[in-house]
Scaffold this motif. Sequence first.
Motif, PDB file in Angstrom:
ATOM      1  N   LEU A   1      33.955  42.056  60.622  1.00  0.00           N
ATOM      2  CA  LEU A   1      35.036  42.452  59.724  1.00  0.00           C
ATOM      3  C   LEU A   1      34.500  43.013  58.412  1.00  0.00           C
ATOM      4  O   LEU A   1      35.050  43.981  57.875  1.00  0.00           O
ATOM      5  CB  LEU A   1      35.960  41.260  59.455  1.00  0.00           C
ATOM      6  CG  LEU A   1      36.807  40.797  60.638  1.00  0.00           C
ATOM      7  CD1 LEU A   1      37.612  39.559  60.262  1.00  0.00           C
ATOM      8  CD2 LEU A   1      37.740  41.905  61.107  1.00  0.00           C
ATOM      9  N   PHE A   2      33.430  42.427  57.893  1.00  0.00           N
ATOM     10  CA  PHE A   2      32.831  42.940  56.666  1.00  0.00           C
ATOM     11  C   PHE A   2      32.336  44.366  56.858  1.00  0.00           C
ATOM     12  O   PHE A   2      32.600  45.252  56.030  1.00  0.00           O
ATOM     13  CB  PHE A   2      31.680  42.036  56.228  1.00  0.00           C
ATOM     14  CG  PHE A   2      30.808  42.637  55.156  1.00  0.00           C
ATOM     15  CD1 PHE A   2      31.247  42.724  53.845  1.00  0.00           C
ATOM     16  CD2 PHE A   2      29.544  43.148  55.469  1.00  0.00           C
ATOM     17  CE1 PHE A   2      30.449  43.295  52.860  1.00  0.00           C
ATOM     18  CE2 PHE A   2      28.753  43.706  54.493  1.00  0.00           C
ATOM     19  CZ  PHE A   2      29.204  43.782  53.186  1.00  0.00           C
ATOM     20  N   VAL A   3      31.622  44.611  57.962  1.00  0.00           N
ATOM     21  CA  VAL A   3      31.088  45.956  58.213  1.00  0.00           C
ATOM     22  C   VAL A   3      32.214  46.957  58.425  1.00  0.00           C
ATOM     23  O   VAL A   3      32.195  48.064  57.862  1.00  0.00           O
ATOM     24  CB  VAL A   3      30.132  45.927  59.425  1.00  0.00           C
ATOM     25  CG1 VAL A   3      29.744  47.345  59.831  1.00  0.00           C
ATOM     26  CG2 VAL A   3      28.888  45.112  59.105  1.00  0.00           C
ATOM     27  N   LEU A   4      33.217  46.594  59.224  1.00  0.00           N
ATOM     28  CA  LEU A   4      34.333  47.513  59.492  1.00  0.00           C
ATOM     29  C   LEU A   4      35.076  47.879  58.214  1.00  0.00           C
ATOM     30  O   LEU A   4      35.319  49.061  57.929  1.00  0.00           O
ATOM     31  CB  LEU A   4      35.303  46.876  60.488  1.00  0.00           C
ATOM     32  CG  LEU A   4      34.928  46.925  61.966  1.00  0.00           C
ATOM     33  CD1 LEU A   4      35.960  46.168  62.786  1.00  0.00           C
ATOM     34  CD2 LEU A   4      34.816  48.357  62.454  1.00  0.00           C
ATOM     35  N   ALA A   5      35.458  46.858  57.437  1.00  0.00           N
ATOM     36  CA  ALA A   5      36.226  47.103  56.218  1.00  0.00           C
ATOM     37  C   ALA A   5      35.408  47.879  55.194  1.00  0.00           C
ATOM     38  O   ALA A   5      35.929  48.790  54.535  1.00  0.00           O
ATOM     39  CB  ALA A   5      36.700  45.778  55.618  1.00  0.00           C
ATOM     40  N   SER A   6      34.138  47.557  55.074  1.00  0.00           N
ATOM     41  CA  SER A   6      33.293  48.221  54.085  1.00  0.00           C
ATOM     42  C   SER A   6      33.052  49.680  54.447  1.00  0.00           C
ATOM     43  O   SER A   6      33.112  50.565  53.595  1.00  0.00           O
ATOM     44  CB  SER A   6      31.958  47.478  53.948  1.00  0.00           C
ATOM     45  OG  SER A   6      32.159  46.152  53.516  1.00  0.00           O
ATOM     46  N   LEU A   7      32.749  49.947  55.727  1.00  0.00           N
ATOM     47  CA  LEU A   7      32.530  51.329  56.151  1.00  0.00           C
ATOM     48  C   LEU A   7      33.805  52.151  55.998  1.00  0.00           C
ATOM     49  O   LEU A   7      33.756  53.329  55.617  1.00  0.00           O
ATOM     50  CB  LEU A   7      32.046  51.367  57.597  1.00  0.00           C
ATOM     51  CG  LEU A   7      30.614  50.877  57.842  1.00  0.00           C
ATOM     52  CD1 LEU A   7      30.294  50.912  59.333  1.00  0.00           C
ATOM     53  CD2 LEU A   7      29.609  51.711  57.072  1.00  0.00           C
ATOM     54  N   LEU A   8      34.958  51.545  56.302  1.00  0.00           N
ATOM     55  CA  LEU A   8      36.228  52.254  56.131  1.00  0.00           C
ATOM     56  C   LEU A   8      36.453  52.605  54.664  1.00  0.00           C
ATOM     57  O   LEU A   8      36.846  53.735  54.338  1.00  0.00           O
ATOM     58  CB  LEU A   8      37.377  51.388  56.648  1.00  0.00           C
ATOM     59  CG  LEU A   8      38.772  52.006  56.588  1.00  0.00           C
ATOM     60  CD1 LEU A   8      38.844  53.286  57.398  1.00  0.00           C
ATOM     61  CD2 LEU A   8      39.820  51.012  57.079  1.00  0.00           C
ATOM     62  N   ALA A   9      36.204  51.649  53.774  1.00  0.00           N
ATOM     63  CA  ALA A   9      36.333  51.926  52.343  1.00  0.00           C
ATOM     64  C   ALA A   9      35.330  52.991  51.906  1.00  0.00           C
ATOM     65  O   ALA A   9      35.650  53.857  51.081  1.00  0.00           O
ATOM     66  CB  ALA A   9      36.128  50.645  51.534  1.00  0.00           C
ATOM     67  N   GLY A  10      34.115  52.951  52.472  1.00  0.00           N
ATOM     68  CA  GLY A  10      33.109  53.962  52.142  1.00  0.00           C
ATOM     69  C   GLY A  10      33.540  55.361  52.533  1.00  0.00           C
ATOM     70  O   GLY A  10      33.321  56.321  51.789  1.00  0.00           O
ATOM     71  N   ILE A  11      34.177  55.494  53.691  1.00  0.00           N
ATOM     72  CA  ILE A  11      34.697  56.800  54.120  1.00  0.00           C
ATOM     73  C   ILE A  11      35.753  57.297  53.142  1.00  0.00           C
ATOM     74  O   ILE A  11      35.758  58.470  52.738  1.00  0.00           O
ATOM     75  CB  ILE A  11      35.260  56.704  55.547  1.00  0.00           C
ATOM     76  CG1 ILE A  11      34.129  56.479  56.555  1.00  0.00           C
ATOM     77  CG2 ILE A  11      36.038  57.966  55.909  1.00  0.00           C
ATOM     78  CD1 ILE A  11      34.610  56.200  57.960  1.00  0.00           C
TER      79      ILE A  11
END
Length: 339
Positions: A246-256
Amino acid sequence: MLQQRKYTRWFVVLAVMLALLLGSVAVALSVGELNVGLGEALRMIVLGGDETSMEYLLISQIRLPRVVLGIAVGGALSLAGVILQGVYRNPLVEPFTLGISGGASLGVATTIVLGLHVSLGSYLLPLSGFIGAFLIIFLVYTISSKKGAVNVHNMLLTGVMISFIASSAMMFLMAITSSDNLHGIIFWIMGSLDEPDGGLIKLTLFSSLVVLAISYLFVQPLNALRLGEEKAMHLGFNTNVVIRVLFVLASLLAGICVSVAGVIGFVGLIIPHVLRLLFGSDYRFLLAASFLLGGIFLVLSDVVARTIISPNELPIGVITGIIGGTVFILLMGQKRKGK
Protein backbone atom coordinates in the motif's frame (compact mmCIF):
# COMPACT_ATOMS: atom_id res chain seq x y z
CA MET A 1 -30.87 -4.66 9.39
CA LEU A 2 -28.32 -2.09 10.55
CA GLN A 3 -25.83 -3.37 7.97
CA GLN A 4 -28.43 -3.03 5.24
CA ARG A 5 -29.13 0.57 6.25
CA LYS A 6 -25.42 1.34 6.25
CA TYR A 7 -24.96 -0.10 2.76
CA THR A 8 -27.98 1.81 1.52
CA ARG A 9 -26.60 5.03 2.96
CA TRP A 10 -23.22 4.43 1.32
CA PHE A 11 -24.88 3.74 -2.03
CA VAL A 12 -26.94 6.93 -1.83
CA VAL A 13 -23.95 9.07 -0.82
CA LEU A 14 -21.77 7.65 -3.61
CA ALA A 15 -24.58 8.18 -6.14
CA VAL A 16 -24.93 11.80 -5.00
CA MET A 17 -21.14 12.28 -5.28
CA LEU A 18 -21.18 10.84 -8.80
CA ALA A 19 -23.95 13.26 -9.74
CA LEU A 20 -21.98 16.14 -8.19
CA LEU A 21 -18.91 15.08 -10.15
CA LEU A 22 -20.90 15.21 -13.39
CA GLY A 23 -22.24 18.60 -12.33
CA SER A 24 -18.75 19.91 -11.63
CA VAL A 25 -17.66 18.69 -15.07
CA ALA A 26 -20.56 20.59 -16.63
CA VAL A 27 -19.62 23.76 -14.76
CA ALA A 28 -15.94 23.41 -15.71
CA LEU A 29 -16.77 22.98 -19.39
CA SER A 30 -19.20 25.90 -19.51
CA VAL A 31 -17.74 28.57 -17.23
CA GLY A 32 -14.69 30.69 -17.95
CA GLU A 33 -13.49 33.86 -19.54
CA LEU A 34 -15.62 32.81 -22.52
CA ASN A 35 -18.86 31.15 -21.38
CA VAL A 36 -20.17 28.29 -23.51
CA GLY A 37 -23.62 26.76 -23.12
CA LEU A 38 -23.61 23.29 -21.58
CA GLY A 39 -25.61 21.81 -24.44
CA GLU A 40 -23.27 23.30 -26.99
CA ALA A 41 -20.21 22.06 -25.08
CA LEU A 42 -21.59 18.51 -24.87
CA ARG A 43 -22.48 18.54 -28.56
CA MET A 44 -18.92 19.53 -29.44
CA ILE A 45 -17.48 16.74 -27.29
CA VAL A 46 -19.81 14.02 -28.60
CA LEU A 47 -20.35 15.05 -32.21
CA GLY A 48 -17.34 17.29 -32.85
CA GLY A 49 -17.52 20.74 -34.35
CA ASP A 50 -15.88 23.30 -36.55
CA GLU A 51 -12.18 22.81 -35.85
CA THR A 52 -11.50 26.43 -36.73
CA SER A 53 -14.02 27.88 -34.26
CA MET A 54 -12.76 29.38 -31.00
CA GLU A 55 -15.46 27.62 -28.96
CA TYR A 56 -14.57 24.16 -30.27
CA LEU A 57 -10.85 24.64 -29.69
CA LEU A 58 -11.53 26.02 -26.21
CA ILE A 59 -13.64 23.02 -25.20
CA SER A 60 -11.68 20.22 -26.89
CA GLN A 61 -8.11 21.46 -26.43
CA ILE A 62 -8.22 23.36 -23.13
CA ARG A 63 -11.21 22.74 -20.86
CA LEU A 64 -11.87 19.03 -21.46
CA PRO A 65 -8.23 17.98 -20.86
CA ARG A 66 -8.16 20.09 -17.67
CA VAL A 67 -11.36 18.45 -16.43
CA VAL A 68 -10.06 14.93 -17.07
CA LEU A 69 -6.73 15.74 -15.40
CA GLY A 70 -8.54 17.39 -12.48
CA ILE A 71 -10.60 14.25 -11.87
CA ALA A 72 -7.53 12.02 -12.19
CA VAL A 73 -5.22 14.09 -9.97
CA GLY A 74 -7.85 15.04 -7.39
CA GLY A 75 -9.07 11.46 -7.11
CA ALA A 76 -5.55 10.04 -7.03
CA LEU A 77 -4.22 12.42 -4.36
CA SER A 78 -7.27 11.81 -2.16
CA LEU A 79 -6.97 8.06 -2.65
CA ALA A 80 -3.25 8.13 -1.84
CA GLY A 81 -4.00 10.23 1.24
CA VAL A 82 -6.67 7.91 2.63
CA ILE A 83 -4.47 4.84 2.02
CA LEU A 84 -1.41 6.37 3.71
CA GLN A 85 -3.50 7.59 6.64
CA GLY A 86 -4.73 4.03 7.06
CA VAL A 87 -1.22 2.58 6.85
CA TYR A 88 0.20 5.05 9.38
CA ARG A 89 -2.98 5.26 11.48
CA ASN A 90 -2.48 9.03 11.49
CA PRO A 91 -5.13 11.40 10.05
CA LEU A 92 -2.51 14.13 9.50
CA VAL A 93 -0.45 12.11 7.01
CA GLU A 94 -0.75 12.99 3.33
CA PRO A 95 1.29 12.05 0.25
CA PHE A 96 3.52 15.12 0.57
CA THR A 97 4.34 14.46 4.23
CA LEU A 98 6.70 11.68 3.14
CA GLY A 99 8.76 13.96 0.91
CA ILE A 100 7.20 12.92 -2.39
CA SER A 101 6.54 16.50 -3.46
CA GLY A 102 10.00 17.57 -2.27
CA GLY A 103 11.68 14.84 -4.31
CA ALA A 104 9.65 15.63 -7.42
CA SER A 105 10.33 19.35 -7.03
CA LEU A 106 14.04 18.72 -6.63
CA GLY A 107 14.09 16.57 -9.76
CA VAL A 108 12.31 19.21 -11.82
CA ALA A 109 14.43 22.04 -10.40
CA THR A 110 17.65 20.16 -11.25
CA THR A 111 16.45 19.57 -14.81
CA ILE A 112 15.52 23.23 -15.29
CA VAL A 113 18.77 24.54 -13.79
CA LEU A 114 20.84 22.24 -16.02
CA GLY A 115 18.72 23.15 -19.05
CA LEU A 116 18.13 19.48 -19.91
CA HIS A 117 14.45 20.04 -20.76
CA VAL A 118 15.49 22.40 -23.57
CA SER A 119 17.88 19.97 -25.23
CA LEU A 120 16.09 16.69 -24.48
CA GLY A 121 12.42 17.71 -24.82
CA SER A 122 9.51 18.76 -22.63
CA TYR A 123 8.77 15.16 -21.54
CA LEU A 124 11.88 15.34 -19.39
CA LEU A 125 10.21 17.63 -16.83
CA PRO A 126 7.48 15.18 -15.76
CA LEU A 127 9.95 12.30 -16.08
CA SER A 128 12.49 14.01 -13.84
CA GLY A 129 9.72 14.83 -11.37
CA PHE A 130 8.68 11.20 -11.19
CA ILE A 131 12.28 10.02 -10.86
CA GLY A 132 12.81 12.46 -7.98
CA ALA A 133 9.64 11.25 -6.25
CA PHE A 134 10.60 7.60 -6.83
CA LEU A 135 14.06 8.11 -5.31
CA ILE A 136 12.52 9.63 -2.18
CA ILE A 137 10.07 6.72 -1.93
CA PHE A 138 12.97 4.26 -2.31
CA LEU A 139 15.03 6.04 0.35
CA VAL A 140 12.17 6.21 2.85
CA TYR A 141 11.32 2.55 2.33
CA THR A 142 14.94 1.33 2.46
CA ILE A 143 15.95 3.32 5.53
CA SER A 144 12.81 2.36 7.43
CA SER A 145 13.02 -1.38 6.65
CA LYS A 146 14.99 -3.56 9.02
CA LYS A 147 15.31 -7.36 8.87
CA GLY A 148 12.27 -7.71 6.62
CA ALA A 149 10.00 -5.61 8.87
CA VAL A 150 8.69 -2.11 8.27
CA ASN A 151 8.36 0.33 11.16
CA VAL A 152 5.67 2.86 10.21
CA HIS A 153 6.77 5.37 12.84
CA ASN A 154 10.36 5.34 11.58
CA MET A 155 9.08 5.57 8.03
CA LEU A 156 7.06 8.68 8.84
CA LEU A 157 9.93 10.40 10.64
CA THR A 158 12.34 9.46 7.85
CA GLY A 159 9.97 10.85 5.25
CA VAL A 160 9.62 14.15 7.07
CA MET A 161 13.40 14.54 7.45
CA ILE A 162 14.11 13.63 3.82
CA SER A 163 11.39 16.09 2.78
CA PHE A 164 13.23 18.88 4.62
CA ILE A 165 16.53 17.91 2.97
CA ALA A 166 14.98 17.81 -0.52
CA SER A 167 13.24 21.16 0.01
CA SER A 168 16.47 22.75 1.24
CA ALA A 169 18.40 21.40 -1.76
CA MET A 170 15.74 22.79 -4.11
CA MET A 171 15.92 26.22 -2.46
CA PHE A 172 19.71 26.12 -2.87
CA LEU A 173 19.25 25.52 -6.61
CA MET A 174 16.73 28.37 -6.79
CA ALA A 175 19.19 30.68 -5.04
CA ILE A 176 22.03 30.07 -7.49
CA THR A 177 20.14 29.87 -10.78
CA SER A 178 19.13 32.58 -13.25
CA SER A 179 15.88 34.54 -13.01
CA ASP A 180 14.46 32.75 -16.08
CA ASN A 181 15.07 29.35 -14.54
CA LEU A 182 13.71 30.59 -11.23
CA HIS A 183 10.47 31.61 -12.92
CA GLY A 184 10.12 28.15 -14.48
CA ILE A 185 10.71 26.39 -11.17
CA ILE A 186 8.22 28.56 -9.27
CA PHE A 187 5.58 28.15 -11.98
CA TRP A 188 5.89 24.36 -11.77
CA ILE A 189 5.87 24.30 -7.96
CA MET A 190 2.62 26.27 -7.83
CA GLY A 191 0.75 23.42 -9.54
CA SER A 192 -1.49 23.59 -12.58
CA LEU A 193 -3.89 21.43 -14.60
CA ASP A 194 -2.74 23.12 -17.80
CA GLU A 195 -1.11 20.01 -19.29
CA PRO A 196 -1.24 19.96 -23.10
CA ASP A 197 -0.05 16.37 -23.56
CA GLY A 198 -2.96 13.96 -23.85
CA GLY A 199 -0.74 10.94 -23.26
CA LEU A 200 0.28 12.13 -19.79
CA ILE A 201 -3.36 12.89 -18.92
CA LYS A 202 -4.44 9.38 -19.98
CA LEU A 203 -1.56 7.85 -18.01
CA THR A 204 -2.58 9.72 -14.86
CA LEU A 205 -6.26 8.74 -15.22
CA PHE A 206 -5.41 5.11 -15.95
CA SER A 207 -3.00 4.91 -12.99
CA SER A 208 -5.52 6.40 -10.58
CA LEU A 209 -8.28 3.97 -11.65
CA VAL A 210 -5.95 0.96 -11.47
CA VAL A 211 -4.76 1.84 -7.95
CA LEU A 212 -8.39 2.41 -6.89
CA ALA A 213 -9.28 -1.08 -8.10
CA ILE A 214 -6.22 -2.67 -6.46
CA SER A 215 -6.85 -0.86 -3.17
CA TYR A 216 -10.19 -2.66 -2.80
CA LEU A 217 -8.26 -5.92 -2.54
CA PHE A 218 -6.86 -4.53 0.74
CA VAL A 219 -10.09 -3.25 2.30
CA GLN A 220 -10.15 -5.84 5.09
CA PRO A 221 -6.47 -5.35 6.07
CA LEU A 222 -6.96 -1.57 6.10
CA ASN A 223 -9.97 -1.90 8.39
CA ALA A 224 -8.01 -4.30 10.59
CA LEU A 225 -5.05 -1.90 10.80
CA ARG A 226 -7.33 0.61 12.51
CA LEU A 227 -7.02 -1.67 15.56
CA GLY A 228 -3.21 -1.65 15.37
CA GLU A 229 -0.61 -3.83 13.67
CA GLU A 230 -0.51 -6.47 16.41
CA LYS A 231 -4.27 -7.02 16.42
CA ALA A 232 -4.35 -7.05 12.63
CA MET A 233 -1.71 -9.81 12.68
CA HIS A 234 -3.81 -11.78 15.18
CA LEU A 235 -6.72 -11.51 12.73
CA GLY A 236 -4.60 -13.30 10.15
CA PHE A 237 -3.22 -10.45 8.04
CA ASN A 238 0.44 -10.17 7.06
CA THR A 239 0.80 -6.53 8.05
CA ASN A 240 4.35 -6.18 6.71
CA VAL A 241 3.29 -7.15 3.19
CA VAL A 242 0.12 -5.03 3.37
CA ILE A 243 2.00 -1.94 4.54
CA ARG A 244 4.72 -2.35 1.91
CA VAL A 245 2.33 -2.82 -1.00
CA LEU A 246 0.00 0.00 0.00
CA PHE A 247 2.85 2.40 0.74
CA VAL A 248 4.47 1.77 -2.65
CA LEU A 249 1.17 2.00 -4.56
CA ALA A 250 0.01 5.20 -2.88
CA SER A 251 3.42 6.85 -3.08
CA LEU A 252 3.98 6.03 -6.76
CA LEU A 253 0.47 7.27 -7.57
CA ALA A 254 1.17 10.55 -5.77
CA GLY A 255 4.52 10.76 -7.58
CA ILE A 256 2.79 10.46 -10.96
CA CYS A 257 0.34 13.22 -10.02
CA VAL A 258 3.06 15.57 -8.83
CA SER A 259 5.20 14.95 -11.91
CA VAL A 260 2.30 15.79 -14.25
CA ALA A 261 0.44 18.56 -12.41
CA GLY A 262 3.07 19.98 -10.06
CA VAL A 263 2.64 20.42 -6.32
CA ILE A 264 -1.07 20.63 -5.44
CA GLY A 265 -1.19 20.30 -1.68
CA PHE A 266 -3.91 19.74 0.87
CA VAL A 267 -6.16 17.52 -1.30
CA GLY A 268 -4.80 14.27 0.12
CA LEU A 269 -5.20 15.58 3.67
CA ILE A 270 -8.52 17.39 3.73
CA ILE A 271 -10.73 15.08 1.63
CA PRO A 272 -10.20 11.84 3.63
CA HIS A 273 -10.41 13.78 6.89
CA VAL A 274 -13.73 15.40 5.97
CA LEU A 275 -15.20 12.05 4.93
CA ARG A 276 -14.12 10.43 8.20
CA LEU A 277 -15.75 13.21 10.20
CA LEU A 278 -19.00 12.84 8.27
CA PHE A 279 -19.29 9.11 7.55
CA GLY A 280 -16.85 7.15 9.70
CA SER A 281 -13.70 5.18 8.91
CA ASP A 282 -14.85 2.09 7.02
CA TYR A 283 -12.55 1.72 3.99
CA ARG A 284 -15.22 -0.06 1.97
CA PHE A 285 -16.79 3.37 1.64
CA LEU A 286 -13.81 5.68 2.15
CA LEU A 287 -11.76 4.56 -0.86
CA ALA A 288 -14.39 5.24 -3.54
CA ALA A 289 -15.79 8.29 -1.73
CA SER A 290 -12.33 9.86 -1.42
CA PHE A 291 -11.68 9.36 -5.12
CA LEU A 292 -15.00 10.95 -6.16
CA LEU A 293 -14.88 13.86 -3.71
CA GLY A 294 -11.24 14.55 -4.54
CA GLY A 295 -12.13 14.81 -8.23
CA ILE A 296 -15.05 17.14 -7.47
CA PHE A 297 -12.92 19.32 -5.23
CA LEU A 298 -10.05 19.76 -7.68
CA VAL A 299 -12.24 20.33 -10.75
CA LEU A 300 -14.22 23.07 -8.97
CA SER A 301 -11.03 24.54 -7.47
CA ASP A 302 -9.62 24.81 -10.98
CA VAL A 303 -12.75 26.66 -12.13
CA VAL A 304 -12.29 29.15 -9.29
CA ALA A 305 -8.55 29.47 -9.99
CA ARG A 306 -9.04 30.42 -13.65
CA THR A 307 -12.09 32.69 -13.23
CA ILE A 308 -11.70 34.60 -9.96
CA ILE A 309 -9.18 37.09 -11.40
CA SER A 310 -9.90 36.44 -15.08
CA PRO A 311 -8.22 36.84 -17.56
CA ASN A 312 -5.32 35.96 -15.24
CA GLU A 313 -5.15 32.62 -13.46
CA LEU A 314 -4.34 31.84 -9.83
CA PRO A 315 -2.21 28.82 -8.92
CA ILE A 316 -4.63 26.02 -8.08
CA GLY A 317 -2.72 25.23 -4.88
CA VAL A 318 -3.78 28.61 -3.49
CA ILE A 319 -7.44 27.72 -3.98
CA THR A 320 -7.17 24.19 -2.57
CA GLY A 321 -5.40 25.52 0.52
CA ILE A 322 -7.87 28.32 1.24
CA ILE A 323 -11.06 26.36 0.55
CA GLY A 324 -9.86 23.12 2.09
CA GLY A 325 -8.52 24.74 5.25
CA THR A 326 -11.67 26.81 5.76
CA VAL A 327 -13.99 23.81 5.31
CA PHE A 328 -11.88 21.72 7.65
CA ILE A 329 -11.95 24.35 10.42
CA LEU A 330 -15.72 24.77 10.07
CA LEU A 331 -16.30 21.02 10.28
CA MET A 332 -14.09 20.69 13.34
CA GLY A 333 -16.00 23.55 14.97
CA GLN A 334 -19.32 21.85 14.28
CA LYS A 335 -17.99 18.57 15.67
CA ARG A 336 -16.94 20.24 18.94
CA LYS A 337 -20.36 21.88 19.28
CA GLY A 338 -22.04 18.51 18.79
CA LYS A 339 -20.20 16.97 21.75
